[in-house]
Enzyme design. Sequence first.
Site, PDB file in Angstrom:
ATOM      1  N   SER A  81       0.766  -0.952   0.103  1.00  0.00           N
ATOM      2  CA  SER A  81       0.060  -0.112   0.169  1.00  0.00           C
ATOM      3  C   SER A  81       0.887   1.264   0.114  1.00  0.00           C
ATOM      4  O   SER A  81       1.690   1.202  -0.984  1.00  0.00           O
ATOM      5  CB  SER A  81      -1.006   0.074   1.260  1.00  0.00           C
TER       6      SER A  81
ATOM      7  N   ASP B 101      -9.520  -6.356  -4.029  1.00  0.00           N
ATOM      8  CA  ASP B 101      -9.266  -5.012  -3.267  1.00  0.00           C
ATOM      9  C   ASP B 101      -9.952  -4.077  -3.788  1.00  0.00           C
ATOM     10  O   ASP B 101      -9.718  -3.539  -4.988  1.00  0.00           O
ATOM     11  CB  ASP B 101      -7.716  -5.042  -3.507  1.00  0.00           C
TER      12      ASP B 101
ATOM     13  N   HIS C 245      -7.519  -6.204   0.479  1.00  0.00           N
ATOM     14  CA  HIS C 245      -6.331  -5.272   0.559  1.00  0.00           C
ATOM     15  C   HIS C 245      -5.740  -5.459   1.897  1.00  0.00           C
ATOM     16  O   HIS C 245      -6.114  -5.249   3.123  1.00  0.00           O
ATOM     17  CB  HIS C 245      -6.923  -3.746   0.770  1.00  0.00           C
TER      18      HIS C 245
END
Length: 341
Positions: free
Chosen positions: A45, A140, A173
């Site tokens: 991320s 995600d 995610h």
Amino acid sequence: MTNRLISHIAFVASAIALASPPGLAAPPLPRLGADLAQTSVSGFSSGAYMAGQFAVAYSSIVRGAGMVAGGPYYCTGEPEADPPLRNALTRCMNPAFAQTPPPDAASLWSRTRQFAADGLIDDVANLARQRIFLFNGRQDQVLTTEVSDQARRFYGLAGTRAITYVNDTRAGHGMVTNRPGDNDCGASYRPFFNNCGIPLARDILSAIYGQMRAASARLRGRLLQFDQRDYVPQAGSGLADSGYLFVPRACARGGCRVHVAFHGCWQSAQTVGDHFYRWAGYNETADANRIIVLYPQVTASTAPFNPAGCWDYWGYTNPAYYTRSGMQLSAVRAMLARLAE
């Protein structure tokens, strides 16, 4: 006393000090004679964006990069008419939900070449020889595949020959692991570690360095805590007081490769303790393959505004965050220089 014995003593002393008592500074980074020509980076991320920034800005020493749920370099800088933070929260995460177009790899590649021409980053010709691993789970919805698709396109424009792109796993995610106790594979909630039955950290290292020896069932190396304050050029860097380091036993003698693993938002030691630097999956493979793993840390803060403890990919530290003079990039580069001593 030989240099080898001095290094061994420093290694053992640092290991003993992993949990420094409150109020006492952690020990300094050890000098390990690391081979910086074999440096690699990865992250999840915001850490994926940071890994991509480092791999471009310091491409002369980076052999490869792994990005789990990340987008192309300088993603938040386009379009210039919009504030970088707005770009970070919209086109660089979930463009469809935000009703914005995705990032434009062609435009970003053009800007990247100009940054190199201006001497702000290393020669972009280095990108052609890097080995890139991209991962984005198909469930995600925080950072969607149309963003990581543009990261794939960016490296294609750069002439990168070795690109692995995995986008067909049902992951949400999170940093993907094969560790029981982590979130379900399709989850997208804190602490953002998802058990998909995949040793993704090993896959990243294998994509960058080639065939790896089997991961260690029992670690022989040591986790060290170190003082990051020596690498903070000025106030507002966002760096935590301490970072972490995994050192295989064989690496106390020098000559090892270094992999830098950047945690994601809400994943610093301040928030999740040792979860990322102990359990993200890097250490087991690194232990068996003479790879030092550096785990630098940022901290949540209100000034600069960074409540989730994210790495800086939108300029909360300084406007030059994406260049060699970026506060966080240059700090990590200095950490690597210390490990090479």
